[in-house]
Each structure stands twice: as C-alpha cells, then as structure tokens.
Motif scaffolding. Sequence first.
Motif, PDB file in Angstrom:
ATOM      1  N   THR A 203       0.828  -1.204   0.000  1.00 11.01           N
ATOM      2  CA  THR A 203       0.000   0.000   0.000  1.00 11.01           C
ATOM      3  C   THR A 203       0.864   1.256   0.000  1.00 11.01           C
ATOM      4  N   GLN A 206       2.748   1.260  -3.414  1.00 12.53           N
ATOM      5  CA  GLN A 206       1.859   1.158  -4.586  1.00 12.53           C
ATOM      6  C   GLN A 206       2.468   0.275  -5.674  1.00 12.53           C
ATOM      7  N   ASN A 207       3.270  -0.687  -5.235  1.00 14.84           N
ATOM      8  CA  ASN A 207       3.895  -1.633  -6.165  1.00 14.84           C
ATOM      9  C   ASN A 207       3.076  -2.921  -6.145  1.00 14.84           C
ATOM     10  N   LEU A 208       2.181  -3.072  -7.092  1.00 15.38           N
ATOM     11  CA  LEU A 208       1.287  -4.222  -7.116  1.00 15.38           C
ATOM     12  C   LEU A 208       1.962  -5.488  -7.632  1.00 15.38           C
ATOM     13  N   GLU A 236      -3.402  -6.149 -10.082  1.00 14.37           N
ATOM     14  CA  GLU A 236      -2.303  -5.659 -10.913  1.00 14.37           C
ATOM     15  C   GLU A 236      -2.673  -5.703 -12.393  1.00 14.37           C
TER      16      GLU A 236
END
Length: 444
Positions: A203, A206-208, A236
């Motif tokens: 979160t 923000q790296n899915l 993603e």
Amino acid sequence: MRPRSVRARTTLAATSVVALALLAAGAVVVLSLWTNLRGQADDDAERTARTVAARLAAGTPYGRLDLDDDVPVVVEAANGAVVAKNEELTYVTSKFGDPAEADDLDAGETGDVTHSSGSATLDGDTGDYRFASLTVATPAEGLLTVRAGAPLATEQSAVRTALTVLLIVLPLLLGLVAGVTWLVTRRALRPVEGIRRELAAITASQNLSRRVPEPDAWDEVGRLARTTNETLAALEASVDRQRRFVADASHELRSPIASLRTQLEVAAAHPELLDLDGAVEDTVRLQHLAADLLLLARLDAGETPQRTPVDLGALAREGAQGREKVRVDTAPGVEVTGSRGQLARVLANLLDNAARHTRTTIEVTVRRDGDDAVLTVADDGPGVPDADRERIFERFVRLDDARSRDDGGAGLGLAIARDIAVRHGGTLGVLEGSVFELRLPVRG
C-alpha cells in the motif's frame, strides 16, 4: 477493557473456557467425594446402631450395655428420656429425624433406620457426626430408640485437602493453558502478521507486483495468503489494463483531434482551403470513439444489462438490413434475456469486422444448441491466424498494422462485443477461419 489483539482475545477465551471446565469438574469431584464419604459415615453409624439394637433385642438390659467410648451412642425410652449413653459423652445436638413407625414391632425386631447430622462432645472434644436412629422392641423394656454417630472429621479433612489441591493446581493449570495458548497463537498468527506487513508495504509503495509470503501449510492462513496473492495479481492486471486503456485511448483520440485542429487552423487562415468533408469525417470518427470508450467504461464498472426478452433471429434480420453481401439464416423462437441495444451492438461490431475482410459473402446464422442460443457470423476472407484468435479481442489491437485507421477502426469493436457477451452470461470466440460464434443462455 476488551483486548484488541486477536492473540490476547484467543488466550483469554481459551483460559476462561478451561477455568470454567476445571471449576465445574472440581465442584463435581468435591461433591462426589463428600457424598461418598458421608455415605460411608452413614453406614458406620448404622452398623453401630444395629449392633447396640441387636444386644437390646437379645435381652441385654440397657443399664448393662458396654458402649464404645469412641463414638457417641444414646438410648432413649419411648417417652424420650435418655436411659443409656457413653460415659464420655457429655453433649449431643442433632436434628434427629422421627424414627420409623414401630408400633407393630414384635419383641426382638428393629425398625427402619433414619439419618441426620449433628455434633457431639466426647471426652471434652466436640466434633461433627452423622447419626443413625432406629427403634427396637426389647423383651423387658419395650420400645427403645438407639442413636449412634460416626465422626465426620476424616471426611472433612479429605474434602479440605481436595479443595486445597484444587486451589493450588487450578491457577497452575490456568497459567499453563494461558502460556501454551499465547505461544501457539503467536506461532499460528506469525504468517498473518507477515501478510499484514507486506500488504502495508504494498500500500505504501503502490507496487502491485509484490506478493505476500505464502506458508507451506494448506490451512486457513495458507489459503488466505494464496487468495490474497490471487487478488493482488488480478488487481495488478486490472490496473495495467486500465493504464494501457488510458494510454491507448489518449493515442487514438490524439489523431482525429490533431487532424481536426489542423483543418480548422487552415480554414481560419485560408477559408477557401477548408476540407469540410474531412472535418465531418474526423468529427464523426471522434464521436464514435468517444461512444466506444464510454461504453467500455460502463462495462468495466460492472453495469448490469437489462433483463428483457430478445428474439435473436429477429435481431439478426434487423441488423443485416441495409448491408451488402449479408445472408441471414435463422431458426424461429430462439430467445435470450438481456439488453437489446447491447446485443445489437455485438452483432453490428461482428458485421463491421466481417465487412472489412470478406471477399463476396457474409453469412449470419441463428440456432439453438441445447440450452444455448448460438449466433455465428462468417465471412470468406483470409481468416484469423490461430495464434491471434484471443489477441483480437484485446482492446486497441489491430492485426494489420499497416491498415489505415479509417478502414480498420480503433480496435475496440471485438473487445466491446466480448465484454457485452460476458456480461450477458455468454461467450464470444473464433471457431475457425473467420467464423465468430456468440453463445448466450436461452431465455427460461
């Protein structure tokens, strides 16, 4: 205050349950012990009373009874007067029950035994006793009542010992249960904490593309981790698809807008050079593209289609009207449920696609196959390569990159058609060559 930690709540709940279970079990044990020991005291008192009564029934005068000084024994006459007792017995207090009816006893017979609790003082020591009372018919003295006691000191000591053991063992067991539950819960929740930390990091960054750690066990925590990773993968993919969609849409919109602006700027400087037809074409193309993008946005938002009856054969015939090279072959009574406008859009997009590739003829057929309504659109063009049968349904995909945008469109028609089919509970695919098949559940 209620604990906020799952670990603390679990430990508290487990300890409370065990405490209640141990208290209940301890109460049952103590009660059973007391009942059994009191029953044993009743038996001892009854044996003593029957021994004395047997002597009296045999004719032994009460004045010559040899009474044991270890237990209290009292012999009463019919009027309640004490006629014999232990020499060391100085005091007796008891709520003696009424002796059993003995008016019909013959000489030498004894009545039923009754039991009661009380205290007595023997040789200066006062203690609690269980008393047994019975009536005996003697040959010389008539009816006599024998009351004999059995001490409860041993029973009371045993009960006190049991209570002491419980009071010592119970806290130790509860402490052990709490400690074991705390450790086991920490071990069980460690993967959950790892999942939480990784989700917090995802979160924040923000790296899915990151994934939570998956434990080897196939328990609830393992399934939670795998489901979380599946959700992250789907999210993603959705975000990537949305980014590509925005980028492609911006790219597709840039061309007609730039063309239209150029024509307007030229017209402003040189009105005689205004290409009005070209400006109208660009405007129409821009309008169609905006409508397609708006429809895709509604489909992506999960818009539920209408639930109205649609005659698929009639829809095919209406869609083919005004089009060249189209032949329609429909079976009667093939109805589906859904949005007539959206299903008409599917057919129109399939016909537009076929019209761009056909040589001579486009064939539209509608039939029923079990519980499915099947609509096919086939053309006699070069066909779709096997490797591209799924790719053509992606957004902004055009297999012929050299084809002009005016002829080939923006590459949204087939993507819109498949999305509408899926929203209606159906499928859309390529069978072979250039045969597109739409399957929808038959109405009812």
